[in-house]
Design a protein around this motif. Structure first.
Motif, short mmCIF file in Angstrom:
data_model
loop_
_atom_site.label_atom_id
_atom_site.label_comp_id
_atom_site.label_asym_id
_atom_site.label_seq_id
_atom_site.Cartn_x
_atom_site.Cartn_y
_atom_site.Cartn_z
N THR A 114 -33.63 -13.05 2.25
CA THR A 114 -32.51 -13.78 1.64
C THR A 114 -32.13 -14.10 3.15
O THR A 114 -32.11 -13.55 4.35
N GLY A 115 -30.99 -15.17 3.06
CA GLY A 115 -30.44 -15.71 4.15
C GLY A 115 -29.64 -16.99 3.90
O GLY A 115 -30.12 -17.66 2.94
N LEU A 116 -28.78 -17.46 4.60
CA LEU A 116 -28.30 -18.96 4.28
C LEU A 116 -28.51 -19.87 5.25
O LEU A 116 -28.28 -20.97 4.88
N ASP A 117 -28.78 -19.66 6.39
CA ASP A 117 -28.97 -20.68 7.31
C ASP A 117 -30.24 -20.58 8.23
O ASP A 117 -30.62 -19.17 8.38
N ILE A 118 -30.81 -21.23 9.14
CA ILE A 118 -31.95 -21.10 9.97
C ILE A 118 -31.54 -20.06 11.04
O ILE A 118 -32.58 -19.47 11.51
N LEU A 126 -36.74 -18.19 3.79
CA LEU A 126 -35.56 -17.81 3.24
C LEU A 126 -35.59 -18.38 1.86
O LEU A 126 -36.16 -19.44 1.39
N THR A 127 -35.21 -17.54 0.78
CA THR A 127 -35.30 -17.85 -0.64
C THR A 127 -33.72 -18.42 -1.06
O THR A 127 -32.66 -17.93 -0.31
N GLY A 128 -33.70 -19.52 -1.66
CA GLY A 128 -32.35 -19.96 -2.43
C GLY A 128 -32.54 -21.07 -3.50
O GLY A 128 -33.59 -21.47 -3.53
#
Length: 181
Positions: A114-118, A126-128
Motif C-alpha cells: 500500500t501507499g499513496l504516492d511514488i 502500490l495498490t489503489g
C-alpha cells in the motif's frame, strides 16, 4: 469477486496503461476483470546504452515480463501485515524462462504493498482504487483507496489459497507485466 479455480494457476495481468514524467499507472486484472490500479515509478531504462535495462533499486519499476507472487514472512512489510492481522506480506519474483520451479530470478522479493504516492513505492507496485494526478503531475491514490485495494481485494483473494505453515500458495500465482503506452 473473482472466483479462483484452485486446480490450476491463477494469473494476474499487470498492464501499464499510462505514464507521467516520474510515474506509471497500471491495471491489475485476472479472469478478464480489472481488480484495481497499480502505481509505480517509471520502468527501468537502458541508461548506459549497453542493451540491458538498468533497474535502480528503490526508484525504478521492474521491467515487463513474467514472475511469481509468493507469500513473504520477514521484513518491514511482513511486520506491517501482522499489525493488520494478516498472515503474510507479498513478494513478486521476476524471472526468465517457462518452468516455475527452474526459473532464474532477475529481481527477487519486490513487494506489492500500500501507499499513496511514488515517494512510497520504493521501486515496488502500490495498490489503489482511486488514482488521480497530483500537484507534481504524477499519479497518486486517494487516501484510503490503497488499503481498500490491498486489504479488501488482493489479500483476501490470496488468503483463500494459503494455509498456515505453507511457504507458498496452494496454486502458482503468476504475475505478468506488459506495457500498453
Amino acid at each position: 469477486m473473482v472466483k479462483i479455480n484452485t486446480m490450476t494457476e491463477i494469473t494476474f495481468h499487470h498492464r501499464r496503461i499510462a505514464k507521467t514524467g516520474k510515474s506509471t499507472l497500471s491495471t491489475l486484472e485476472t479472469g478478464g476483470k480489472v481488480l484495481f490500479f497499480l502505481l509505480e515509478d517509471l520502468p527501468a531504462a537502458d541508461q548506459n546504452q549497453d542493451g540491458t535495462l538498468d533497474k535502480i533499486k528503490g526508484s525504478t519499476a521492474i521491467e515487463a515480463g513474467e514472475g511469481w507472487l509468493v507469500p513473504w514472512f520477514m521484513g518491514k512489510f511482513y511486520e506491517k501485515a501482522k499489525t493488520n492481522k494478516q498472515d503474510f506480506a507479498l513478494a513478486l519474483q521476476m524471472v526468465k524462462g517457462v518452468d516455475r520451479w527452474g526459473k532464474v530470478i532477475i529481481h527477487g522479493n519486490i513487494r506489492v504493498h500500500t501507499g499513496l504516492d511514488i515517494i512510497h513505492t520504493e521501486g515496488c507496485p502500490l495498490t489503489g482504487t482511486k488514482p488521480y494526478i497530483n500537484k507534481s503531475g504524477n499519479f497518486a491514490f486517494m487516501s484510503g483507496s490503497s488499503g481498500a485495494a490491498f486489504n479488501g481485494i488482493l489479500y483476501p483473494m490470496l488468503r483463500k489459497m494459503w494455509e498456515p505453515g505453507m511457504k507458498d500458495f496452494k496454486v502458482p500465482v503468476k504475475w505478468v507485466i506488459d506495457e500498453h503506452f
